[in-house]
Scaffold this motif. Structure first.
Motif, mmCIF file in Angstrom:
data_model
loop_
_atom_site.group_PDB
_atom_site.id
_atom_site.type_symbol
_atom_site.label_atom_id
_atom_site.label_comp_id
_atom_site.label_asym_id
_atom_site.label_seq_id
_atom_site.Cartn_x
_atom_site.Cartn_y
_atom_site.Cartn_z
ATOM 1 N N ALA A 89 0.869 -1.175 0.000
ATOM 2 C CA ALA A 89 0.000 0.000 0.000
ATOM 3 C C ALA A 89 0.904 1.222 0.000
ATOM 4 C CB ALA A 89 -0.900 0.013 1.232
ATOM 5 N N ASP A 90 0.428 2.284 -0.577
ATOM 6 C CA ASP A 90 1.198 3.517 -0.648
ATOM 7 C C ASP A 90 1.370 4.079 0.770
ATOM 8 O OD1 ASP A 90 2.194 6.092 -1.003
ATOM 9 O OD2 ASP A 90 0.897 6.529 -2.705
ATOM 10 N N PRO A 91 2.620 4.145 1.265
ATOM 11 C CA PRO A 91 2.830 4.622 2.633
ATOM 12 C C PRO A 91 2.516 6.098 2.829
ATOM 13 C CG PRO A 91 4.933 4.230 1.552
ATOM 14 C CD PRO A 91 3.868 3.764 0.614
ATOM 15 N N THR A 92 2.395 6.846 1.748
ATOM 16 C CA THR A 92 2.050 8.263 1.884
ATOM 17 C C THR A 92 0.544 8.482 1.924
ATOM 18 O OG1 THR A 92 2.065 8.668 -0.512
ATOM 19 C CG2 THR A 92 4.156 8.936 0.656
ATOM 20 N N ASP A 93 -0.217 7.436 1.672
ATOM 21 C CA ASP A 93 -1.677 7.572 1.690
ATOM 22 C C ASP A 93 -2.162 7.535 3.136
ATOM 23 O OD1 ASP A 93 -4.586 6.661 1.544
ATOM 24 O OD2 ASP A 93 -4.095 6.988 -0.566
ATOM 25 N N PRO A 94 -3.051 8.467 3.513
ATOM 26 C CA PRO A 94 -3.541 8.486 4.897
ATOM 27 C C PRO A 94 -4.313 7.229 5.298
ATOM 28 C CG PRO A 94 -4.738 10.074 3.541
ATOM 29 C CD PRO A 94 -3.627 9.536 2.700
ATOM 30 N N ALA A 95 -4.777 6.446 4.334
ATOM 31 C CA ALA A 95 -5.547 5.235 4.628
ATOM 32 C C ALA A 95 -4.701 3.966 4.484
ATOM 33 C CB ALA A 95 -6.763 5.160 3.709
ATOM 34 N N GLU A 96 -3.382 4.087 4.579
ATOM 35 C CA GLU A 96 -2.500 2.932 4.356
ATOM 36 C C GLU A 96 -2.904 1.712 5.178
ATOM 37 O OE1 GLU A 96 2.195 1.594 4.651
ATOM 38 O OE2 GLU A 96 1.467 3.264 5.872
ATOM 39 N N GLY A 97 -3.150 1.871 6.464
ATOM 40 C CA GLY A 97 -3.519 0.742 7.322
ATOM 41 C C GLY A 97 -4.826 0.099 6.884
#
Length: 153
Positions: A89-97
């Motif tokens: 998952a994109d680690p810069t995306d706020p919804a990564e988890g």
């Protein structure tokens, strides 16, 4: 995994995000952008085409702007073994988890339905371990660890 154990509720993506399975046709450039963001190495387009052809399915999460923000693919001998690859998952995306949780849950659920009885192996980033354990994946059961070989081109 213990099949009779009560499974946790399926995770949900926040508004604007969508899980895509059948019909997801990512291109090599999009997949490489995601791999690079997740700290992995890119692959040649021919290599991506080959691994996608050899996969039994793949799933992705698309973000609010239509960009690919998560991905996982599966291979199997359709008898005893199933493997999950490229879980990221994109680690810069706020919804990564949330993205990782949805991908893990979706992949494990699909493997349970389609390939019940197969042992499942995968290589996962540290960020995915909590989601894997939450949805019943036994990390290194009994101290058994998977081995992998990385070929240099």
């Amino acid at each position: 995994m213990i099949p009779f154990r009560r499974q946790p509720q399926a995770p949900r993506l926040r508004e604007g995000y969508h899980l895509l399975a059948d019909g997801l046709q990512p291109n090599a450039e999009t997949l490489n952008q995601l791999l690079l963001a997740a700290g992995d190495k890119p692959r040649q387009p021919e290599r991506w085409q080959r691994v996608l052809e050899l996969s039994i399915w793949h799933q992705g999460v698309v973000g609010p702007k239509g960009q690919l923000v998560g991905f996982v693919r599966a291979t199997s001998d359709l008898a005893l073994n199933a493997n999950l690859w490229d879980l990221c998952a994109d680690p810069t995306d706020p919804a990564e988890g949330e993205i990782l949780a949805v991908l893990v849950h979706g992949a494990l659920d699909r493997l349970r339905r389609e390939l019940a009885g197969c042992s499942i192996s995968l290589s996962a980033p540290p960020q995915a371990l909590a989601a894997l354990e939450h949805y019943g994946f036994a990390i290194d059961p009994g101290g058994i660890r998977a081995m992998g070989l990385k070929l240099n081109s």
